[in-house]
Design an enzyme around this catalytic site. Structure first.
Site, short mmCIF file in Angstrom:
data_model
loop_
_atom_site.label_atom_id
_atom_site.label_comp_id
_atom_site.label_asym_id
_atom_site.label_seq_id
_atom_site.Cartn_x
_atom_site.Cartn_y
_atom_site.Cartn_z
CG ASN A 13 3.52 6.61 -1.58
OD1 ASN A 13 3.66 7.56 -2.35
ND2 ASN A 13 2.38 6.37 -0.94
CD1 TRP A 14 9.90 8.83 -1.95
CD2 TRP A 14 10.53 10.61 -3.16
NE1 TRP A 14 11.22 8.68 -2.25
CE2 TRP A 14 11.64 9.75 -3.00
CE3 TRP A 14 10.69 11.79 -3.89
CZ2 TRP A 14 12.89 10.04 -3.54
CZ3 TRP A 14 11.93 12.08 -4.43
CH2 TRP A 14 13.02 11.22 -4.26
CE LYS A 15 2.52 8.14 2.59
NZ LYS A 15 1.57 7.79 3.59
CG HIS A 98 -1.75 5.17 -1.11
ND1 HIS A 98 -2.23 5.86 -0.04
CD2 HIS A 98 -0.57 4.63 -0.73
CE1 HIS A 98 -1.36 5.75 0.96
NE2 HIS A 98 -0.35 5.02 0.57
CD GLU A 100 -1.69 8.67 2.29
OE1 GLU A 100 -1.05 9.13 1.31
OE2 GLU A 100 -1.13 8.23 3.31
CD GLU A 170 0.28 0.77 1.56
OE1 GLU A 170 1.45 0.89 1.90
OE2 GLU A 170 -0.39 1.72 1.11
N GLY A 176 1.11 5.73 8.12
CA GLY A 176 1.50 7.05 8.64
C GLY A 176 1.15 7.24 10.10
CB SER A 216 4.08 2.31 10.45
OG SER A 216 3.15 3.39 10.43
N GLY A 237 6.19 4.52 3.12
CA GLY A 237 5.90 5.96 3.06
C GLY A 237 6.97 6.75 3.77
N GLY A 238 6.70 7.10 5.03
CA GLY A 238 7.58 7.98 5.81
C GLY A 238 9.05 7.61 5.74
#
Ligand code: PEP
Length: 255
Positions: A13-15, A98, A100, A170, A176, A216, A237-238
């Site tokens: 997930n590149w956000k 998600h 976010e 999640e 993150g 993470s 993500g990251g």
């Protein structure tokens, strides 16, 4: 519990990261590193990167996803993108719900359900995110909460459509933040999700459902998390923005 019954899926997930030019460079770096993957590899990219990434992944084993879609097919919804629009581009996956989006953009279980139904009706595969806050974990309601989020997200989804559904557990406190759920915590909640699916759809559907962990996950902890009986992949993500790290996670999932 037979893990062979289901697909292992590692989804990045590149956000809100990468311009189209940067996206092309990143995909070109990732492609050779994951070409021998024995799991499904997906990258979910910003809307403006879709054309570039679809082109750059042609002929490779990387599937492409978006990070959201609206529930209406078209109309006066400024700034939104619909499921038929994604489908027309040959986008295969879409992340829905998600945390976010729930936290910053007013997403609720009800809107998650509407988006899921629209995406499935238009032939997209969905990655539905569920998970608890730290406060909810401390109150001891994680499994009930996640079961409820899952049930509402899937309200009205047929057993047949479940083959196009992935659930990503999640925990919000792990996204993150560098804090990861322990392998046992991840497995416990993923197992609770599978039990919920079994109640609603029966054991065969539950056994075949891919349930990811996200929060993470990285090159160092992926192997232990992915070795859990109910963890069938990861939403990353990251680490999905770092080709070598993402490749290590894919490698761990390919074992
Ligand atoms: C995510 O965005 O879904 C996620 C899990 O992020 P991170 O891996 O950075 O925690």
């Amino acid at each position: 519990m037979n893990k062979d019954l289901r697909k292992v899926v590692i989804a990045g997930n590149w956000k809100m990261n990468k311009t189209p030019e940067e996206a092309k460079k990143l995909i070109e770096e990732i492609k050779p590193l994951v070409k021998d993957a024995k799991c499904e590899v997906v990258t979910c990219v910003p809307f403006v990167d879709l054309t570039t990434v679809l082109e750059a992944t042609k002929g490779s084993n990387i599937k492409v996803g978006a990070q959201n879609c609206h529930w209406e097919e078209k109309g006066a919804f400024t700034g939104e993108i619909s499921a038929p629009m994604l489908k027309s581009m040959n986008v295969e996956y879409v992340i829905i719900g998600h945390s976010e989006r729930r936290q910053y953009f007013g997403e609720t279980d009800i809107t998650v359900n509407k988006r899921v139904k629209a995406a499935l009706a238009n032939g997209l595969k969905v990655i539905i995110c569920v998970g608890e806050s730290l406060e909810q974990r401390e109150q001891g309601v994680t499994c009930e909460l996640v079961a409820m989020q899952t049930k509402i997200a899937l309200n009205g989804v047929s057993a047949d459509d479940m083959k196009n559904v992935i659930i990503a557990y999640e925990p919000i406190w792990a996204i993150g933040t560098g804090k990861t759920a322990t392998a046992e915590q991840a497995n416990e909640v993923n197992h609770a999700i599978r039990e919920t699916i079994a109640q609603v759809y029966g054991k065969a559907v539950a056994d075949a459902l891919t349930i990811q962990y996200g929060g993470s996950m990285n090159a160092g902890n992926a192997e232990e998390l992915l070795a859990q009986p109910d963890v069938d992949g990861g939403l990353i993500g990251g680490a999905s923005l770092k080709p070598a790290d993402f490749a290590k996670i894919v490698e761990a999932a390919s074992k």
